[in-house]
Motif scaffolding. Structure first.
Motif, PDB file in Angstrom:
ATOM      1  N   THR A  15      27.702  13.769  84.460  1.00  0.00           N
ATOM      2  CA  THR A  15      29.001  13.742  83.792  1.00  0.00           C
ATOM      3  C   THR A  15      29.758  12.459  84.090  1.00  0.00           C
ATOM      4  N   ARG A  16      29.753  12.054  85.364  1.00  0.00           N
ATOM      5  CA  ARG A  16      30.551  10.898  85.770  1.00  0.00           C
ATOM      6  C   ARG A  16      29.904   9.566  85.413  1.00  0.00           C
ATOM      7  N   PRO A  58      21.790  12.453  80.233  1.00  0.00           N
ATOM      8  CA  PRO A  58      22.357  13.668  79.624  1.00  0.00           C
ATOM      9  C   PRO A  58      21.528  14.101  78.408  1.00  0.00           C
TER      10      PRO A  58
END
Length: 251
Positions: A15-16, A58
């Motif tokens: 996510t980061r 991702p």
């Protein structure tokens, strides 16, 4: 660190930072790379990441079945479709890929627009049957039901016998490192065949696909005229693509 804690740590990294480098995670956590790779295999099996050499990226949400994809980011797809349809000039020939965003493009073509639409998607062809001024050319082959398109040797051969001014293709993932990707090898090959027959190729990618990756690469950036997306100009991945010289059309 417990397995559940490692899992949350890995998902947080995705996510980061938009990627996981296995050797860096192993060093940070004081565990073996094999342990990290096992965790990534488990996450990939759940569709939570796309494994690549050395780590993971991702996973794209656009690899679900066709019916499910119609419910994913419908507003973003409509914005991309409006921008893409505006590129089609009167009396031009358009190669239109399959998929839910391309279907939105077909429905956005003005009824008074004279054009020729070449597609390998029976869904796209059906959507344009009532278009009063669009000539339709449907490429045939084995139907890949996941995306409702024709793929395989027969479809690629048919594509090699057409040419167009413009090609609009969809992808499931857009990532600065992984590039333009999709979830099926034959579908990726068909997209390359279609793009090779047009003077200009634009990629349709609503914002949920930006920064994600699937298994098979479609095209190098050098073969793409521009990316059409509704992702914000200040999106970090959009910034990275712009820095690499990729033209972005914001929908």
């Amino acid at each position: 660190m417990l397995a559940a804690e490692r899992r949350e740590h890995l998902l947080g990294l995705l996510t980061r930072e938009g990627k996981i480098v296995a050797k860096d995670v192993a060093a940070d956590l004081g565990i073996s790379e094999d342990s990290v790779r096992r965790d990534l295999r488990d996450l990939a099996a759940e569709g939570l990441c796309q494994r690549v050499y050395g780590g993971a990226l991702p996973a794209s949400p656009a690899v679900a079945d066709y019916a499910t994809r119609t419910t994913v980011a419908p507003d973003g797809k409509q914005r991309v479709a409006v921008a893409a349809a505006a590129l089609v000039r009167p009396d031009s020939a358009l190669i239109l890929d399959g998929g839910t965003t391309a279907l939105a493009v077909a429905r956005r073509l003005p009824p008074d627009l004279p054009c020729t639409v070449i597609t390998h998607s029976p869904t796209i062809a059906a959507a344009l049957l009532d278009h009063p001024r669009a000539e339709l050319f449907l490429l045939g082959g084995r139907v890949f039901k996941h995306s409702a398109v024709a793929c395989g040797a027969a479809a690629v051969e048919a594509a090699q016998n057409v040419s167009a001014d413009l090609c609009l293709i969809g992808v499931t993932g857009v990532h600065p490192e992984a590039g333009l990707t999709t979830g099926d090898a034959e579908e990726a090959a068909m997209k390359r065949a279609l793009a090779a027959r047009a003077a200009d190729t634009y990629v349709l990618a609503s914002s949920e696909k930006i920064g994600t990756a699937s298994r098979y690469r479609v095209l190098p950036w050098a073969d793409v005229t521009a990316l059409i997306t509704d992702a914000a100009p200040d999106h970090p991945v959009v910034g990275q693509l712009t820095a690499r010289g990729v033209e972005i059309l914001t929908a």
